[in-house]
Design a protein around this motif. Structure first.
Motif, PDB file in Angstrom:
ATOM      1  N   ILE A  48      -8.123  -1.140   4.069  1.00 10.30           N
ATOM      2  CA  ILE A  48      -7.280  -2.271   4.769  1.00 10.30           C
ATOM      3  C   ILE A  48      -8.100  -3.489   4.952  1.00 10.30           C
ATOM      4  O   ILE A  48      -7.453  -4.601   4.615  1.00 10.30           O
TER       5      ILE A  48
ATOM      6  N   LYS B 103      -0.359   5.825   8.883  1.00 14.27           N
ATOM      7  CA  LYS B 103      -0.540   4.375   9.416  1.00 14.27           C
ATOM      8  C   LYS B 103      -0.823   3.149   8.457  1.00 14.27           C
ATOM      9  O   LYS B 103      -0.535   1.892   8.730  1.00 14.27           O
ATOM     10  N   VAL B 104      -1.422   3.304   7.319  1.00 12.99           N
ATOM     11  CA  VAL B 104      -2.108   2.758   6.490  1.00 12.99           C
ATOM     12  C   VAL B 104      -0.970   2.190   5.254  1.00 12.99           C
ATOM     13  O   VAL B 104      -0.886   1.221   4.667  1.00 12.99           O
ATOM     14  N   LEU B 105       0.146   2.957   5.154  1.00  8.75           N
ATOM     15  CA  LEU B 105       0.856   2.800   4.190  1.00  8.75           C
ATOM     16  C   LEU B 105       2.252   1.908   4.504  1.00  8.75           C
ATOM     17  O   LEU B 105       2.911   1.883   5.530  1.00  8.75           O
ATOM     18  N   ASP B 106       2.576   1.051   3.343  1.00 11.84           N
ATOM     19  CA  ASP B 106       3.650   0.503   3.314  1.00 11.84           C
ATOM     20  C   ASP B 106       4.996   1.372   3.065  1.00 11.84           C
ATOM     21  O   ASP B 106       6.191   1.380   3.713  1.00 11.84           O
TER      22      ASP B 106
ATOM     23  N   ILE C 152       0.816  -1.101  -0.021  1.00  9.59           N
ATOM     24  CA  ILE C 152      -0.030  -0.065  -0.115  1.00  9.59           C
ATOM     25  C   ILE C 152       0.805   1.242   0.205  1.00  9.59           C
ATOM     26  O   ILE C 152       1.702   1.409   0.970  1.00  9.59           O
TER      27      ILE C 152
END
Lengths: 127, 231
Positions: B170, B191-194, B31
């Motif tokens: 997610i 917080k959601v990102l790689d 992501i």
């Protein structure tokens, strides 16, 4: 569990710290089943890969263990839990002492403050 | 093979260079945040990836192929502005998406719509702006695509709707697919990102795993972004 993340520091490390605290404080009980990575990621609002990385780290440290089909569980080893509790407690003490030193307090002053606080708390609970 | 690859990719509009020699690889299962100020080239890059624009120079490849019929099967695109026909209901839209895309998972869409509490018979024009954006995201995420291109999915919606949108991303996570989210609202998505890609004036300034950046610099991606792009 409540999830809150701070500005600096990797998210995976903050997850590891939060779970460690939950295990050490008994909020997560020994042998309790931990939800799956996807569910935890949703609950915490984080990337599933990040949650996976945190779970792997917690397994490596022995706080969690996984059973191939049944899922992931909190360790039942009292020694591991006690060690985590002690590690966290030492961390809090260091943070406290750092703050006191920054205020310029000497060792005996810190001791006096702690004694006074203890007496006050005892008085407060009527003991 | 990377899901998305750019090699020396440039795009000019007349004399204005919107993208200037971009080299980039996005692997599957990631992501990725495409982060940059307004006018930095985010939307241009996304439109090149889904074939709405063609490169001036260089190449862009999806699963190793130039954008075209084959890649459109694999790419699910959320445009910056909702483009749903406003006379259609959510039920109509599911039929519409199902006709166009073989990978559209109608049950997943129904499931997400029912959790959102959208009346399947209500026409789009009768829904609030926030609900329309959520419905469009559901249509996009209900495809079983290899690459999701989300152009400003959280711009212009309230914080609760942002959480809903990020949770939808997610919960649809698939290790075979990648998601690219363009935004300038970094604290909401980090917080959601790689991985994060900082883009400015058509150039990539920084591309790195998000947690690595946070670890090395001891700051949030949002703080790093504010420093890099200080006016």
């Amino acid at each position: 569990m409540e999830w809150r993340f701070e500005g600096g520091g990797p998210i995976y490390a903050q997850i590891v710290a939060a779970v460690k605290l939950a295990v050490a404080s008994g909020e997560l009980r020994p042998g309790e089943r931990v939800p799956g990575v996807r569910e935890l990621a949703l609950e915490a609002g984080v990337n599933p890969n990040t949650m996976q990385r945190a779970m792997a780290e917690l397994e490596r440290e022995g706080l969690l263990y996984s059973q191939r089909t049944a899922g992931r569980f909190v360790t039942e080893d009292a020694g591991t839990v006690a060690a985590a509790r002690r590690e966290l407690a030492e961390g809090y003490v260091r943070t406290f002492l750092d703050a006191m030193r920054r205020l310029g307090l000497k060792k005996d002053e810190i001791h006096k403050l702690l004694e006074a606080e203890k007496e006050e708390q005892n008085a407060g609970t009527g003991m | 093979m990377p899901v998305l690859e750019c090699k020396g990719l440039s795009k000019s509009y007349g004399s204005k260079r919107a993208l200037d020699g971009i080299d980039l690889r996005v692997e599957s299962g990631r992501i990725v945040g495409l982060l940059g100020p307004n006018g930095s080239g985010k939307t241009t890059l996304i439109k090149l990836a889904n074939g709405l624009l063609t490169p001036t120079q260089g190449r862009i490849l999806i699963n190793g192929l130039e954008p075209g019929v084959e890649t459109k099967r694999a790419v699910s695109y959320l445009p910056e502005r909702t483009c749903l026909p406003d006379w259609m209901s959510a039920r109509d839209l599911m039929g519409f998406y199902g006709d166009f895309y073989a990978d559209f998972d109608k049950r997943a869409a129904e499931d997400m719509l029912s959790r959102l509490g959208v009346d399947l018979r209500a026409r789009m024009k009768s829904l609030s702006k926030g609900s329309r954006e959520k419905v469009q995201l559901i249509m996009v995420m209900a495809r079983r695509a290899r690459l999701y291109l989300l152009d400003e999915p959280i711009g212009g919606v309230d914080p609760a709707a942002r959480d809903y949108i990020l949770n939808t991303i997610i919960s649809n996570y698939n290790p075979e697919a990648s998601v690219i989210i363009s935004t300038h609202l970094i604290s909401d998505v980090e917080k959601v990102l790689d991985d994060v890609i900082f883009i400015n004036q058509g150039k990539i300034i920084l591309a790195a795993p998000a947690d690595e950046l946070r670890e090395q610099q001891g700051k949030s991606v949002d703080e790093i972004f504010r420093e890099v792009f200080r006016c």
